[in-house]
Design a protein around this motif. Structure first.
Motif, PDB file in Angstrom:
ATOM      1  N   LEU A 139      40.328 125.589   6.918  1.00  0.00           N
ATOM      2  CA  LEU A 139      40.565 124.202   7.298  1.00  0.00           C
ATOM      3  C   LEU A 139      41.441 123.566   6.233  1.00  0.00           C
ATOM      4  O   LEU A 139      41.107 123.607   5.039  1.00  0.00           O
ATOM      5  N   LEU A 140      42.578 123.010   6.637  1.00  0.00           N
ATOM      6  CA  LEU A 140      43.519 122.354   5.728  1.00  0.00           C
ATOM      7  C   LEU A 140      43.614 120.881   6.110  1.00  0.00           C
ATOM      8  O   LEU A 140      43.977 120.561   7.241  1.00  0.00           O
ATOM      9  N   LEU A 141      43.283 120.007   5.174  1.00  0.00           N
ATOM     10  CA  LEU A 141      43.266 118.566   5.430  1.00  0.00           C
ATOM     11  C   LEU A 141      44.282 117.868   4.540  1.00  0.00           C
ATOM     12  O   LEU A 141      44.420 118.211   3.365  1.00  0.00           O
ATOM     13  N   LYS A 142      44.976 116.865   5.080  1.00  0.00           N
ATOM     14  CA  LYS A 142      45.953 116.102   4.311  1.00  0.00           C
ATOM     15  C   LYS A 142      45.382 114.728   4.028  1.00  0.00           C
ATOM     16  O   LYS A 142      44.891 114.049   4.932  1.00  0.00           O
TER      17      LYS A 142
ATOM     18  N   GLN B 181      44.493 121.015  10.039  1.00  0.00           N
ATOM     19  CA  GLN B 181      44.819 122.212  10.801  1.00  0.00           C
ATOM     20  C   GLN B 181      43.727 123.228  10.539  1.00  0.00           C
ATOM     21  O   GLN B 181      43.218 123.337   9.428  1.00  0.00           O
ATOM     22  N   ILE B 182      43.400 123.969  11.587  1.00  0.00           N
ATOM     23  CA  ILE B 182      42.408 125.034  11.491  1.00  0.00           C
ATOM     24  C   ILE B 182      43.133 126.343  11.757  1.00  0.00           C
ATOM     25  O   ILE B 182      43.810 126.483  12.782  1.00  0.00           O
TER      26      ILE B 182
ATOM     27  N   ASP C 213      50.814 111.744  -5.133  1.00  0.00           N
ATOM     28  CA  ASP C 213      49.981 110.726  -4.507  1.00  0.00           C
ATOM     29  C   ASP C 213      49.195 111.300  -3.334  1.00  0.00           C
ATOM     30  O   ASP C 213      48.297 110.637  -2.821  1.00  0.00           O
ATOM     31  N   PHE C 214      49.556 112.516  -2.917  1.00  0.00           N
ATOM     32  CA  PHE C 214      48.939 113.134  -1.756  1.00  0.00           C
ATOM     33  C   PHE C 214      48.486 114.545  -2.097  1.00  0.00           C
ATOM     34  O   PHE C 214      49.063 115.190  -2.964  1.00  0.00           O
ATOM     35  N   VAL C 215      47.455 115.019  -1.399  1.00  0.00           N
ATOM     36  CA  VAL C 215      46.952 116.365  -1.614  1.00  0.00           C
ATOM     37  C   VAL C 215      46.648 117.028  -0.276  1.00  0.00           C
ATOM     38  O   VAL C 215      46.414 116.355   0.732  1.00  0.00           O
ATOM     39  N   GLN C 216      46.672 118.351  -0.314  1.00  0.00           N
ATOM     40  CA  GLN C 216      46.184 119.154   0.803  1.00  0.00           C
ATOM     41  C   GLN C 216      44.891 119.800   0.332  1.00  0.00           C
ATOM     42  O   GLN C 216      44.860 120.466  -0.694  1.00  0.00           O
ATOM     43  N   VAL C 217      43.831 119.569   1.077  1.00  0.00           N
ATOM     44  CA  VAL C 217      42.500 120.051   0.706  1.00  0.00           C
ATOM     45  C   VAL C 217      42.142 121.212   1.619  1.00  0.00           C
ATOM     46  O   VAL C 217      42.312 121.127   2.839  1.00  0.00           O
ATOM     47  N   ALA C 218      41.656 122.294   1.029  1.00  0.00           N
ATOM     48  CA  ALA C 218      41.296 123.487   1.797  1.00  0.00           C
ATOM     49  C   ALA C 218      39.812 123.780   1.650  1.00  0.00           C
ATOM     50  O   ALA C 218      39.226 123.607   0.584  1.00  0.00           O
TER      51      ALA C 218
END
Length: 111
Positions: free
Chosen positions: A58-61, A35-36, A4-9
């Motif tokens: 850049l990592l986005l949740k 997070q950067i 249901d969730f992803v980490q986008v880079a």
């Protein structure tokens, strides 16, 4: 188990560009947080030429159902024409953390 969730880079050439992307995505509630990391060394092929350089990762949740909107936002605001934008599933996480992502990325309702 469903993701249901992803980490986008994604990555940018400068720290400032990464911060701007992170801030705009989080403000828009497309990502709960980011997070950067950097600088990191990148080695690649680009326009048929081998190269290397420094980038800021850049990592986005976010929620999986918000990925399409987040990708569109990153494409519209990214300084590169064809940036890396990839998502990996978050298969497990602490319940309070995942609840935070869920609540934080809820689209704002128009009044």
């Amino acid at each position: 188990m469903t993701a249901d969730f992803v980490q986008v880079a994604t990555a940018t050439q400068t720290r400032d560009a990464a911060v701007e992307l992170a801030q705009s995505a989080v403000r828009a509630r497309l990502a709960a947080g980011a997070q950067i990391v950097g600088p990191v060394v990148s080695v690649f092929w680009h326009h048929g030429e081998f190269g290397s350089g420094e980038e800021w990762q850049l990592l986005l949740k976010t929620r999986a159902d918000r990925y399409t909107d987040l990708e569109a936002h990153l494409r519209a605001h990214h300084p590169w024409n064809n940036p890396e934008i990839v998502a990996v599933p978050i298969l497990a996480g602490s319940a309070p953390y995942l609840d935070w992502i869920r609540q934080t990325t809820e689209p704002e309702q128009a009044s």
